[in-house]
Scaffold this motif. Structure first.
Motif, short mmCIF file in Angstrom:
data_model
loop_
_atom_site.label_atom_id
_atom_site.label_comp_id
_atom_site.label_asym_id
_atom_site.label_seq_id
_atom_site.Cartn_x
_atom_site.Cartn_y
_atom_site.Cartn_z
N ALA A 114 0.83 -1.20 0.00
CA ALA A 114 0.00 0.00 0.00
C ALA A 114 0.87 1.26 0.00
O ALA A 114 0.60 2.22 -0.72
N ALA A 115 1.93 1.26 0.80
CA ALA A 115 2.84 2.41 0.85
C ALA A 115 3.50 2.64 -0.50
O ALA A 115 3.57 3.78 -0.99
N LEU A 116 3.96 1.57 -1.13
CA LEU A 116 4.60 1.70 -2.43
C LEU A 116 3.60 2.10 -3.52
O LEU A 116 3.95 2.82 -4.46
N ALA A 117 2.35 1.65 -3.40
CA ALA A 117 1.32 2.04 -4.36
C ALA A 117 1.04 3.54 -4.28
O ALA A 117 0.82 4.19 -5.31
N ARG A 118 1.07 4.10 -3.09
CA ARG A 118 0.88 5.55 -2.94
C ARG A 118 2.03 6.30 -3.60
O ARG A 118 1.83 7.29 -4.30
N ALA A 119 3.25 5.84 -3.39
CA ALA A 119 4.41 6.47 -4.01
C ALA A 119 4.32 6.35 -5.54
O ALA A 119 4.63 7.30 -6.26
N ALA A 120 3.87 5.20 -6.03
CA ALA A 120 3.74 5.00 -7.47
C ALA A 120 2.68 5.93 -8.07
O ALA A 120 2.86 6.42 -9.19
N SER A 121 1.60 6.18 -7.35
CA SER A 121 0.56 7.10 -7.84
C SER A 121 1.14 8.50 -8.03
O SER A 121 0.88 9.15 -9.04
N ALA A 122 1.91 8.95 -7.06
CA ALA A 122 2.52 10.27 -7.16
C ALA A 122 3.53 10.29 -8.31
O ALA A 122 3.58 11.26 -9.08
N GLU A 123 4.29 9.22 -8.46
CA GLU A 123 5.27 9.15 -9.54
C GLU A 123 4.60 9.21 -10.91
O GLU A 123 5.03 9.96 -11.79
N ARG A 124 3.52 8.43 -11.10
CA ARG A 124 2.81 8.45 -12.39
C ARG A 124 2.32 9.85 -12.74
O ARG A 124 2.46 10.30 -13.88
N PHE A 125 1.76 10.55 -11.76
CA PHE A 125 1.27 11.90 -12.01
C PHE A 125 2.42 12.83 -12.41
O PHE A 125 2.30 13.60 -13.37
#
Length: 155
Positions: A114-125
């Motif tokens: 979940a923590a890495l998914a949040r970081a990935a969301s910010a990265e994609r944006f």
């Protein structure tokens, strides 16, 4: 939610007591006639929702590099996107950008994912905004009682 309600209630009681003391220090404090246990459920949830919204807005104003998430979410909100857009000039000039995702392991079963998914969301944006994918480093933290992403800029 119960913990948030308790914290909000405690802060409101403290704020009321401090205000009362400042106005008239010799007047004894007045205790509320309705306990939080007996308060209507919809009234308590309204206080929590308003307090949580104010806390997110205050956090964004104080530190735009810290994006708070709902406990069960990894999706960026329009507020998160505004925070990221405010950092865009600094991020474009950065040599490296560390996106540290937070998810408290006592709240979520697979906190690391979940923590890495949040970081990935910010990265994609941010990649969509023109920042090179090569600049990003993803990290996670499951020890702190946070649900967020911290953006660390290396110049």
């Amino acid at each position: 939610m119960k913990r948030s309600g308790f914290v909000c209630a405690a802060l409101l009681v403290i704020a009321a007591g401090v205000t009362g003391c400042a106005e008239n220090p010799t007047t004894p404090s007045v205790t509320p006639s309705t306990s939080w246990k007996n308060a209507p459920a919809d009234a308590a949830s309204t206080v929590i929702t308003t307090a949580e919204t104010a806390a997110v807005a205050t956090q964004a104003a104080v530190d735009p590099s810290f994006l708070k998430f709902d406990k069960m979410s990894a999706k960026l909100t329009p507020e998160h996107e505004q925070q990221l857009m405010s950092l865009l000039p600094q991020l474009k000039e950065a040599k490296a950008i560390t996106l540290r995702g937070y998810c408290y392991k006592k709240d979520i079963g697979n906190a690391k994912s979940a923590a890495l998914a949040r970081a990935a969301s910010a990265e994609r944006f941010l990649v969509k905004q023109g920042i090179s994918k090569k600049k990003f480093i993803r990290r996670f933290n499951t020890e702190d009682a946070e649900h967020a992403v911290r953006i660390e800029i290396s110049k």
